[in-house]
Write a protein that holds these residues in place. Sequence first.
Motif, mmCIF file in Angstrom:
data_model
loop_
_atom_site.group_PDB
_atom_site.id
_atom_site.type_symbol
_atom_site.label_atom_id
_atom_site.label_comp_id
_atom_site.label_asym_id
_atom_site.label_seq_id
_atom_site.Cartn_x
_atom_site.Cartn_y
_atom_site.Cartn_z
ATOM 1 N N UNK A 138 0.850 -1.209 0.000
ATOM 2 C CA UNK A 138 0.000 0.000 0.000
ATOM 3 C C UNK A 138 0.881 1.252 0.000
ATOM 4 N N UNK A 139 0.371 2.308 -0.662
ATOM 5 C CA UNK A 139 1.075 3.587 -0.685
ATOM 6 C C UNK A 139 0.111 4.708 -0.341
ATOM 7 N N UNK A 140 0.537 5.548 0.559
ATOM 8 C CA UNK A 140 -0.249 6.730 0.878
ATOM 9 C C UNK A 140 0.342 7.905 0.106
ATOM 10 N N UNK A 141 -0.379 8.306 -0.961
ATOM 11 C CA UNK A 141 0.076 9.441 -1.769
ATOM 12 C C UNK A 141 -0.917 10.580 -1.587
ATOM 13 N N UNK A 142 -0.456 11.621 -0.970
ATOM 14 C CA UNK A 142 -1.299 12.804 -0.789
ATOM 15 C C UNK A 142 -2.622 12.441 -0.101
ATOM 16 N N UNK A 172 7.076 15.225 -2.915
ATOM 17 C CA UNK A 172 6.822 15.268 -1.481
ATOM 18 C C UNK A 172 5.452 14.736 -1.075
ATOM 19 N N UNK A 173 4.788 14.005 -1.989
ATOM 20 C CA UNK A 173 3.439 13.522 -1.662
ATOM 21 C C UNK A 173 3.392 12.033 -1.293
ATOM 22 N N UNK A 174 4.545 11.354 -1.386
ATOM 23 C CA UNK A 174 4.562 9.940 -0.970
ATOM 24 C C UNK A 174 4.740 9.898 0.548
ATOM 25 N N UNK A 175 3.625 9.811 1.238
ATOM 26 C CA UNK A 175 3.630 9.978 2.696
ATOM 27 C C UNK A 175 4.018 8.695 3.432
ATOM 28 N N UNK A 176 3.462 7.579 2.975
ATOM 29 C CA UNK A 176 3.732 6.301 3.645
ATOM 30 C C UNK A 176 3.716 5.168 2.628
ATOM 31 N N UNK A 190 -3.428 0.768 -3.563
ATOM 32 C CA UNK A 190 -2.856 -0.581 -3.552
ATOM 33 C C UNK A 190 -3.089 -1.196 -4.928
ATOM 34 N N UNK A 191 -2.123 -1.980 -5.424
ATOM 35 C CA UNK A 191 -2.293 -2.581 -6.747
ATOM 36 C C UNK A 191 -3.588 -3.403 -6.834
ATOM 37 N N UNK A 226 -0.425 0.755 -10.388
ATOM 38 C CA UNK A 226 0.419 1.898 -10.040
ATOM 39 C C UNK A 226 1.854 1.583 -10.449
ATOM 40 N N UNK A 227 2.487 2.519 -11.144
ATOM 41 C CA UNK A 227 3.852 2.263 -11.608
ATOM 42 C C UNK A 227 4.869 2.700 -10.566
#
Lengths: 355, 355
Positions: free
Chosen positions: A239-243, A292-296, A248-249, A280-281
């Motif tokens: 999982x990725x927290x973006x902004x 700076x938006x890739x938070x977690x 998640x794929x 998501x690539x």
Amino acid sequence: MSLVISVEKTQNPKEKPDPSSLGFGQVFTDHMFVMDYTEGKGWHDPKIVPYGPMEFEPSTMIFHYGQAIFEGLKAYKTKEGKVLLFRPQKNMERINISNERLCIPEIDTDFALEALKALIKLEKDWIPEAEGTSLYIRPFIIATDPFLGVRPSLTYKFIIILSPVGAYYKEGINPVKIYVESDYVRAVRGGIGYAKTPGNYACSLKSQVEANKKGYTQVLWLDGVEKKYVEEVGTMNVFFNIDNEVITPSLEGSILAGVTRDSTIELLKSWGVKVTERKITIEELYDAHAKGTLIEAFGTGTAAVISPIGELSWNDNVIKINDGKIGSLSSKIYETLTGIQYGKVEDKFGWTVEV
Amino acid sequence: MSLVISVEKTQNPKEKPDPSSLGFGQVFTDHMFVMDYTEGKGWHDPKIVPYGPMEFEPSTMIFHYGQAIFEGLKAYKTKEGKVLLFRPQKNMERINISNERLCIPEIDTDFALEALKALIKLEKDWIPEAEGTSLYIRPFIIATDPFLGVRPSLTYKFIIILSPVGAYYKEGINPVKIYVESDYVRAVRGGIGYAKTPGNYACSLKSQVEANKKGYTQVLWLDGVEKKYVEEVGTMNVFFNIDNEVITPSLEGSILAGVTRDSTIELLKSWGVKVTERKITIEELYDAHAKGTLIEAFGTGTAAVISPIGELSWNDNVIKINDGKIGSLSSKIYETLTGIQYGKVEDKFGWTVEV
């Protein structure tokens, strides 16, 4: 299913391991569940017997053609002494999804869950009680024909074994360094990636070993076709927290549909967090980091529950995520899921099943 | 290697099977070869022991993570009573190629061949003598740690078992109908396709079963990325004679480097036939067929040696090759290779090894 589970108790109960020195998957309890399948007869003779070695002809198909599936889940002891399982129906359903892909006959999921509960009831004293410990449950099915022709087996064994395991995070949760794998491929659409089957794990070992040598804990898998879409991290979903949107794929055939993945999505939605399942690539992640938006970033799986990612290395480009520290969403998901599993947090979702 | 092979002979020799009713991989001889690997100690304790069931903990890694490799070759009895192996060094070398991919420790190929010969010498009377019969040899290595963590095993067993097998073509060689698989994928570059490992076979079962249901004998695999390049047919390599140039897919990481494939290439070259290893699309085959230049198509492998393809079905387009009859080149390769294997044709290549 009207099958009756026969029970043969051990005459030589083992000593329980020291709870402070528990590792993972090394110690097994006194009993196991075994059920046979024979073509024309179906699944038959379910039994609980003493845990111990079993005899196999060297020609047994599992040794040669890998026709097998498995599952992994845990039993947790609450401080009131209750025993909880976490969404065990999901694992039983996934057995049949894996079975279908591997040409293994379907199981009765209700009966399998009943068998699992009967085994755990008998082994209740094996569930460790120290913080973060649990009883790992490994159901698996293997092809057992003593035959070297390449075709689905006509006989199988469905076995459940139990292993008391230590806390995954003994010294607190430390985010891990992840190597983005651009050469080796775990799975491809049309293959067996969505099934929990030995071949996927055999395939992943080399990349894992090479990443370890380079100083990384795990690998981030990219898709096998374009080598650009993110798939899984090690043996976990990712999982990725973006902004403040969690991505998640999406499940496109090469990714395992994790139970913790599904629970994480449900949990985030219940909190009003925007969750998106989509392709998501890796480039998008790096772009987000630059902005700076890739938070977690974090992995999800039964063993660790949540495994925060502190660093990614892709073609020698290293980025640090959240300054290498665990993010607030990762923390909250971890605390909530483990809280529900150990009966410390109210289970609004009806996920736990008492044994 | 200075290891000494200990020999324990059976006290209960089995009755040899009726040579006229021999199938494939169902009957095993009186003895097997077993050697252990232990981290820090290397391969040790090679022994020939009575064939029979072996004990394994249910937690043994091979049941869960498929870390294993295997080989397949044959011993042939000539009419003078000599026992011949066909290029066995190639199989032993391929064990190490597979081992490397699966993180299994290297074996000493010379010692493994010596062990193989010692076992076959002891089991000489098990080699059937009827036309086309042989003794199938199955060396394999399995991960044996009783541990559920995902990492390479620290212990392994290398086992060789033997099975007398009947003639592959009891009623003459009949070309087979092949289904071109456009959905399921066998392997992809970066994966384990070039290794002889259980996962590839587990992955192939479903496509095979579905093709059988549709009336086809085998599937023709396409590449996992673009689904247009031809890879293998069933568990065999594949060759096409287009306008008297023989084309076989080049080894790009997803294809097994077959010993019969290599021998076929050598043989064709020695006859002055143009042979090309390159990528070839399924479309090119259909175009050649339309132009009337697709003369022959055939699979190559240890079991069948040559398996002519009489028909292809790709997205409901069915084409017949060489009017569904075996081609002249296929016939000549088959006669020559089996002739060399059974000592009936002069072995100009030095391929056979006498036991």
